[in-house]
Design an enzyme around this catalytic site. Sequence first.
Site, PDB file in Angstrom:
ATOM      1  N   TYR A   1       0.819  -1.082  -0.090  1.00 12.06           N
ATOM      2  CA  TYR A   1      -0.010  -0.191  -0.044  1.00 12.06           C
ATOM      3  C   TYR A   1       0.636   1.192  -0.020  1.00 12.06           C
ATOM      4  O   TYR A   1       0.399   2.314  -0.304  1.00 12.06           O
ATOM      5  CB  TYR A   1      -0.995  -0.006   1.104  1.00 12.06           C
ATOM      6  CG  TYR A   1      -1.968  -1.059   0.908  1.00 12.06           C
ATOM      7  CD1 TYR A   1      -3.095  -0.753  -0.015  1.00 12.06           C
ATOM      8  CD2 TYR A   1      -2.061  -2.314   1.694  1.00 12.06           C
ATOM      9  CE1 TYR A   1      -4.353  -1.818  -0.103  1.00 12.06           C
ATOM     10  CE2 TYR A   1      -3.097  -3.036   1.175  1.00 12.06           C
ATOM     11  CZ  TYR A   1      -4.068  -2.856   0.247  1.00 12.06           C
ATOM     12  OH  TYR A   1      -5.120  -3.763   0.060  1.00 12.06           O
TER      13      TYR A   1
ATOM     14  N   PHE B   1     -10.433  -4.617  11.134  1.00 10.63           N
ATOM     15  CA  PHE B   1     -11.769  -4.629  10.401  1.00 10.63           C
ATOM     16  C   PHE B   1     -11.568  -5.149   9.132  1.00 10.63           C
ATOM     17  O   PHE B   1     -10.427  -5.394   8.475  1.00 10.63           O
ATOM     18  CB  PHE B   1     -12.327  -3.460  10.461  1.00 10.63           C
ATOM     19  CG  PHE B   1     -11.444  -2.364  10.205  1.00 10.63           C
ATOM     20  CD1 PHE B   1     -10.940  -2.192   8.939  1.00 10.63           C
ATOM     21  CD2 PHE B   1     -10.613  -1.604  11.011  1.00 10.63           C
ATOM     22  CE1 PHE B   1     -10.110  -1.038   8.512  1.00 10.63           C
ATOM     23  CE2 PHE B   1      -9.781  -0.636  10.669  1.00 10.63           C
ATOM     24  CZ  PHE B   1      -9.544  -0.222   9.471  1.00 10.63           C
TER      25      PHE B   1
HETATM   26  C1  COA Z   1      -2.813  -7.624  -3.910  1.00  8.57           C
HETATM   27  C2  COA Z   1      -4.076  -7.523  -5.113  1.00  8.57           C
HETATM   28  C3  COA Z   1      -5.258  -6.532  -4.671  1.00  8.57           C
HETATM   29  C4  COA Z   1      -3.322  -6.531  -6.248  1.00  8.57           C
HETATM   30  O1  COA Z   1      -4.246  -6.469  -7.372  1.00  8.57           O
HETATM   31  P1  COA Z   1      -4.002  -6.126  -8.932  1.00  8.57           P
HETATM   32  O2  COA Z   1      -5.158  -5.645  -9.497  1.00  8.57           O
HETATM   33  O3  COA Z   1      -3.069  -7.313  -9.388  1.00  8.57           O
HETATM   34  O4  COA Z   1      -2.957  -4.786  -8.611  1.00  8.57           O
HETATM   35  P2  COA Z   1      -2.630  -3.717  -9.907  1.00  8.57           P
HETATM   36  O5  COA Z   1      -2.604  -4.454 -11.204  1.00  8.57           O
HETATM   37  O6  COA Z   1      -3.435  -2.523  -9.624  1.00  8.57           O
HETATM   38  O7  COA Z   1      -1.177  -3.518  -9.385  1.00  8.57           O
HETATM   39  C5  COA Z   1      -0.697  -2.129  -8.763  1.00  8.57           C
HETATM   40  C6  COA Z   1       0.759  -2.168  -8.491  1.00  8.57           C
HETATM   41  O8  COA Z   1       0.811  -2.979  -7.126  1.00  8.57           O
HETATM   42  C7  COA Z   1       1.871  -3.989  -7.279  1.00  8.57           C
HETATM   43  N1  COA Z   1       1.411  -5.027  -6.635  1.00  8.57           N
HETATM   44  C8  COA Z   1       0.522  -5.749  -6.740  1.00  8.57           C
HETATM   45  N2  COA Z   1       0.214  -6.547  -5.886  1.00  8.57           N
HETATM   46  C9  COA Z   1       1.415  -6.568  -5.000  1.00  8.57           C
HETATM   47  C10 COA Z   1       1.949  -7.495  -3.916  1.00  8.57           C
HETATM   48  N3  COA Z   1       1.296  -8.508  -3.450  1.00  8.57           N
HETATM   49  N4  COA Z   1       3.086  -6.997  -3.377  1.00  8.57           N
HETATM   50  C11 COA Z   1       3.644  -5.986  -3.778  1.00  8.57           C
HETATM   51  N5  COA Z   1       3.001  -5.232  -4.957  1.00  8.57           N
HETATM   52  C12 COA Z   1       2.176  -5.485  -5.637  1.00  8.57           C
HETATM   53  C13 COA Z   1       1.926  -4.281  -8.648  1.00  8.57           C
HETATM   54  O9  COA Z   1       3.003  -4.846  -9.267  1.00  8.57           O
HETATM   55  C14 COA Z   1       1.648  -2.874  -9.482  1.00  8.57           C
HETATM   56  O10 COA Z   1       2.914  -2.300  -9.659  1.00  8.57           O
HETATM   57  P3  COA Z   1       3.041  -1.305 -10.797  1.00  8.57           P
HETATM   58  O11 COA Z   1       2.151  -0.229 -10.825  1.00  8.57           O
HETATM   59  O12 COA Z   1       4.501  -1.001 -10.578  1.00  8.57           O
HETATM   60  O13 COA Z   1       3.168  -2.176 -12.068  1.00  8.57           O
HETATM   61  C15 COA Z   1      -4.402  -8.791  -5.479  1.00  8.57           C
HETATM   62  O14 COA Z   1      -3.164  -9.365  -6.082  1.00  8.57           O
HETATM   63  C16 COA Z   1      -4.944  -9.680  -4.712  1.00  8.57           C
HETATM   64  O15 COA Z   1      -6.521  -9.506  -4.604  1.00  8.57           O
HETATM   65  N6  COA Z   1      -4.041 -10.415  -3.725  1.00  8.57           N
HETATM   66  C17 COA Z   1      -4.701 -11.268  -2.647  1.00  8.57           C
HETATM   67  C18 COA Z   1      -5.532 -10.540  -1.640  1.00  8.57           C
HETATM   68  C19 COA Z   1      -4.985  -9.572  -1.006  1.00  8.57           C
HETATM   69  O16 COA Z   1      -3.800  -9.524  -0.657  1.00  8.57           O
HETATM   70  N7  COA Z   1      -5.577  -8.221  -0.914  1.00  8.57           N
HETATM   71  C20 COA Z   1      -4.881  -7.170  -0.239  1.00  8.57           C
HETATM   72  C21 COA Z   1      -5.626  -7.121   1.101  1.00  8.57           C
HETATM   73  S1  COA Z   1      -5.092  -6.254   2.322  1.00  8.57           S
END
Ligand code: COA
EC number: 2.3.1.-
Length: 419
Positions: free
Chosen positions: A133, A419
């Site tokens: 984040y 939460f």
């Molecule tokens: C984490 C999650 C929400 C990312 O969603 P996504 O749609 O693939 O993310 P985006 O394509 O918008 O990625 C945005 C950026 O974040 C980075 N990013 C995404 N997931 C990441 C992770 N787990 N760790 C580090 N960086 C991450 C991407 O590489 C991308 O970087 P860039 O802009 O330099 O290319 C998704 O993989 C997921 O649902 N994971 C499992 C549940 C989870 O962990 N949710 C978060 C709860 S707190």
Amino acid sequence: MKKSAGYRSVSVPEERLDEFFDVVQWAFVGEWLREDRQDYVDALPVERARAVEVTDEHRGTPGTLAGVHASFGTEMVVPGGRRVPTAGLSWLGVHPGHRRRGLMTTMIHDHFERSLARGESVSVLYAMEAPIYARFGYGMGSQTVKAEIPRGAKMWDVDGADELTVRLERASFERHDALVAGLQARLSRPGTVLNAVGSGRNARFTDPVGNRRGMEKWRIAIVEDRGEPVAYAFFRRHARSSVGIHDGVCQVREHGSLTPAAAQRLWQTLTDFDLVETTMTENLATDDPLLHQLKDPRGVRSKVIDNLWVRLLDVPTALAAREYMRDCDVVVQLTDKHVPANAGTWRIAVTGGEATVTRTDDAPDLTMDVRHLSQCYLGGTSMESLAAAGLVREHTAGRARELAVAMLSPVAPLANWDF
Ligand SMILES: CC(C)(COP(=O)(O)OP(=O)(O)OC[C@H]1O[C@@H](n2cnc3c(N)ncnc32)[C@H](O)[C@@H]1OP(=O)(O)O)[C@@H](O)C(=O)NCCC(=O)NCCS
């Protein structure tokens, strides 16, 4: 094709909740039990449930949900004991078949815009993974100690602890919601997130069978001083034994105490259940009274991890909402890739604990990203330490310290439940 083309943001009405929950299960790796559905519905703020839906057949089946999120409309305690309207981002997940197409980015922007429109000047969240984040301007606003406390751990005596009484009951929304909310409203620790109410009840009562893994249903311990509640904790136990030795565990979730004696009575109770050898807890502030009361700090196995991630959405409003320890007059140049209205140069002038934050053309004393200011917001991180780490740039000697001293909190911030 733009990374996130072929999708659109939508609200999720009640009749689409099963689709919403399906994406959550895909994203968070789990199969829910049918009997737990209502528990999740009750804990979800349905009127603030959002999603991205497929619109282009090259992305998937048009009309299906690919990513989801929701937020709680809440208030958070800030230094000085005031409260700031806050959005608690939660439930954010992307179906693994749609990852890395910018859907999280789309959803975070959607969340920021809608929160700002509602007058919520801060967004907070708990992160499943810590590195995700910061890129969106969230800073680690507080830390928590995860601890394993052995049964009967010795504590320094605190006056009055022995006179307090304890009730142990099965946690029940009907019986305990007002009691817990009332106690929590009296906690003054910065970072305290007051309520996160779902469609049916406060999310703190969520107790899906599928998450118990052999543990009991959540119980609650209530410490009373002549009938008046002064501390509470949600806990549950799991009996374990091998070769005739009982080494069960007790897990403590949310807890809070109004006085030192109440904290001691609470933890004496939670660390002295028959057949339980270890009490595991998180949601301890780094300066929690328990950590000072324990006689043998090394007897507790512990680890410090991130607690609340904080993101200032409306910088001048959020900064003016809290109190400050000292006067200061510092010019800060901010970058903010995701909320451009925050970017630029601001004068933070504090007199008598109150901040006035105005735009200025003066040369900056400090340069930083909004995530660094967000990290310091609850007073748990020193601006000078971020300058020492090379993350904040100091152009005028001494100004990082000036802002650090103004922003620091005398007690460590903490959100005492997730939460
Ligand atoms: C984490 C999650 C929400 C990312 O969603 P996504 O749609 O693939 O993310 P985006 O394509 O918008 O990625 C945005 C950026 O974040 C980075 N990013 C995404 N997931 C990441 C992770 N787990 N760790 C580090 N960086 C991450 C991407 O590489 C991308 O970087 P860039 O802009 O330099 O290319 C998704 O993989 C997921 O649902 N994971 C499992 C549940 C989870 O962990 N949710 C978060 C709860 S707190």
